[in-house]
Design a protein around this motif. Sequence first.
Motif, PDB file in Angstrom:
ATOM      1  N   SER A 107       0.871  -1.174   0.000  1.00 31.38           N
ATOM      2  CA  SER A 107       0.000   0.000   0.000  1.00 31.38           C
ATOM      3  C   SER A 107       0.907   1.221   0.000  1.00 31.38           C
ATOM      4  O   SER A 107       2.121   1.098  -0.207  1.00 31.38           O
ATOM      5  CB  SER A 107      -0.905  -0.012   1.239  1.00 31.38           C
ATOM      6  OG  SER A 107      -0.119   0.179   2.413  1.00 31.38           O
ATOM      7  N   GLU A 108       0.363   2.384   0.274  1.00 32.78           N
ATOM      8  CA  GLU A 108       1.200   3.581   0.309  1.00 32.78           C
ATOM      9  C   GLU A 108       2.050   3.668   1.561  1.00 32.78           C
ATOM     10  O   GLU A 108       2.993   4.463   1.629  1.00 32.78           O
ATOM     11  CB  GLU A 108       0.322   4.834   0.197  1.00 32.78           C
ATOM     12  CG  GLU A 108      -0.330   4.984  -1.172  1.00 32.78           C
ATOM     13  CD  GLU A 108      -1.089   6.288  -1.292  1.00 32.78           C
ATOM     14  OE1 GLU A 108      -1.246   6.966  -0.263  1.00 32.78           O
ATOM     15  OE2 GLU A 108      -1.519   6.619  -2.411  1.00 32.78           O
ATOM     16  N   THR A 109       1.739   2.846   2.573  1.00 32.61           N
ATOM     17  CA  THR A 109       2.456   2.938   3.849  1.00 32.61           C
ATOM     18  C   THR A 109       3.138   1.650   4.273  1.00 32.61           C
ATOM     19  O   THR A 109       3.947   1.674   5.200  1.00 32.61           O
ATOM     20  CB  THR A 109       1.491   3.351   4.974  1.00 32.61           C
ATOM     21  OG1 THR A 109       0.436   2.376   5.075  1.00 32.61           O
ATOM     22  CG2 THR A 109       0.885   4.718   4.690  1.00 32.61           C
ATOM     23  N   LYS A 110       2.846   0.532   3.611  1.00 29.01           N
ATOM     24  CA  LYS A 110       3.351  -0.752   4.095  1.00 29.01           C
ATOM     25  C   LYS A 110       3.629  -1.683   2.917  1.00 29.01           C
ATOM     26  O   LYS A 110       2.989  -1.585   1.873  1.00 29.01           O
ATOM     27  CB  LYS A 110       2.316  -1.382   5.033  1.00 29.01           C
ATOM     28  CG  LYS A 110       2.777  -2.617   5.772  1.00 29.01           C
ATOM     29  CD  LYS A 110       1.671  -3.176   6.664  1.00 29.01           C
ATOM     30  CE  LYS A 110       1.338  -2.227   7.786  1.00 29.01           C
ATOM     31  NZ  LYS A 110       0.347  -2.832   8.737  1.00 29.01           N
ATOM     32  N   ILE A 111       4.564  -2.616   3.102  1.00 29.94           N
ATOM     33  CA  ILE A 111       4.871  -3.608   2.076  1.00 29.94           C
ATOM     34  C   ILE A 111       5.110  -4.958   2.736  1.00 29.94           C
ATOM     35  O   ILE A 111       5.609  -5.026   3.865  1.00 29.94           O
ATOM     36  CB  ILE A 111       6.095  -3.188   1.229  1.00 29.94           C
ATOM     37  CG1 ILE A 111       6.239  -4.080  -0.007  1.00 29.94           C
ATOM     38  CG2 ILE A 111       7.381  -3.194   2.063  1.00 29.94           C
ATOM     39  CD1 ILE A 111       7.184  -3.519  -1.058  1.00 29.94           C
ATOM     40  N   ARG A 112       4.704  -6.026   2.031  1.00 30.97           N
ATOM     41  CA  ARG A 112       4.920  -7.379   2.540  1.00 30.97           C
ATOM     42  C   ARG A 112       5.540  -8.237   1.433  1.00 30.97           C
ATOM     43  O   ARG A 112       5.080  -8.220   0.290  1.00 30.97           O
ATOM     44  CB  ARG A 112       3.618  -8.007   3.016  1.00 30.97           C
ATOM     45  CG  ARG A 112       3.784  -9.456   3.506  1.00 30.97           C
ATOM     46  CD  ARG A 112       2.469 -10.047   4.007  1.00 30.97           C
ATOM     47  NE  ARG A 112       1.984  -9.297   5.143  1.00 30.97           N
ATOM     48  CZ  ARG A 112       0.764  -8.735   5.206  1.00 30.97           C
ATOM     49  NH1 ARG A 112      -0.063  -8.843   4.178  1.00 30.97           N
ATOM     50  NH2 ARG A 112       0.399  -8.069   6.287  1.00 30.97           N
ATOM     51  N   PHE A 113       6.585  -8.956   1.789  1.00 26.43           N
ATOM     52  CA  PHE A 113       7.222  -9.914   0.887  1.00 26.43           C
ATOM     53  C   PHE A 113       7.007 -11.313   1.444  1.00 26.43           C
ATOM     54  O   PHE A 113       7.313 -11.564   2.619  1.00 26.43           O
ATOM     55  CB  PHE A 113       8.724  -9.642   0.771  1.00 26.43           C
ATOM     56  CG  PHE A 113       9.078  -8.274   0.260  1.00 26.43           C
ATOM     57  CD1 PHE A 113       9.213  -8.036  -1.098  1.00 26.43           C
ATOM     58  CD2 PHE A 113       9.274  -7.218   1.141  1.00 26.43           C
ATOM     59  CE1 PHE A 113       9.553  -6.774  -1.563  1.00 26.43           C
ATOM     60  CE2 PHE A 113       9.612  -5.957   0.691  1.00 26.43           C
ATOM     61  CZ  PHE A 113       9.747  -5.733  -0.671  1.00 26.43           C
ATOM     62  N   ILE A 114       6.495 -12.208   0.630  1.00 25.59           N
ATOM     63  CA  ILE A 114       6.372 -13.604   1.029  1.00 25.59           C
ATOM     64  C   ILE A 114       7.332 -14.407   0.159  1.00 25.59           C
ATOM     65  O   ILE A 114       7.187 -14.468  -1.066  1.00 25.59           O
ATOM     66  CB  ILE A 114       4.934 -14.117   0.886  1.00 25.59           C
ATOM     67  CG1 ILE A 114       3.998 -13.317   1.796  1.00 25.59           C
ATOM     68  CG2 ILE A 114       4.860 -15.609   1.209  1.00 25.59           C
ATOM     69  CD1 ILE A 114       2.537 -13.706   1.687  1.00 25.59           C
TER      70      ILE A 114
END
Length: 343
Positions: A195-202
Amino acid sequence: MKLIVERAALLRALTHVQSVVERRTTIPILSNVLLRAETGRLALSATDMDLEIIERVSVQIDREGRTTAPAHTLYDIVRKLREGAQVEIMTSGELPHNFALPASELRTLIDRTRFAISTEETRYYLNGIYLHATKNDEVPVIRAVATDGHRLARVEMVMPEGAAGMPGIIIPRKTVLELRKLVDEGEDEAQISLSETKIRFIVGEAALTSKLIDGTFPDYDRVIPSNNDKILEVNCKEFADAIERVSTISTEKSRAVKLAIENGSLVVSATSPENGTAVEELDGVRYSASPLEIGFNSRYLTDIAEQIKGEGAQFVMSDAGSPTIVRDSADPSALYVLMPMRV
């Protein structure tokens, strides 16, 4: 999490729950109420480590989930709402942009840019890799950029499905370093949600979630010169080896080396009051423009040379005081900009 609940029911539950929460506590999380939305009910719980209370109210749930909120602040907000109101609670943890990258491509994006990430905390918006969607000659690409003000690294690849429309984001340096460890373990693919404030890598069985840097990355296109007309082509390994040898005697502070270039010849030299002078000449270089002497930080040259996988490196220059573009002669996807030094 997204739900709608009647004000009266929520206020009644919060009245009970917030009274357990101490106004002053040495453990910050104990100031919060835990909200869990599932199967048509919202469970509110709080504890002071000696006493725990859990209360449930019926709600209309659009998305299940859980979060915490400051207990007394939430209570005061709900208490001041008008009677009969319907209260919507929604968390901002959704990650609407989702795409996948082969682990090998993600490694490339990281390795070819992370060396240029700034460590200067006052310019916090440079303390990461800027990742965004754009176009190159009308071809949609995803591009990674890092700069510390002295050098810039820009790498791009064909935009993966799902990345179109993603916001420009700045991934923090620490997140980049931890992610690089995950993609170094042989996984085939990385799933990316942001999103504009958070990132997730799996990656495989590991999930790495990070806040993003809240700042505006500078307009890097402005520092990429477009009118440089002097082109030097060298064997990258021979050039890097010469820089390594000559820079041994350069001063620790400046690490300066000078390139003296004229038709078919490149002389690399360094001088320091303590250690004297070192000179090495490279033959077989390609250069047909007017003679030029230009200085660079030797470590910056070495960092860039390590990212060039082909045999040839191309330097596109203007004069001794203007930025120089460096490219892998065989790979147009990466571009580097290096500011010269006075030597």
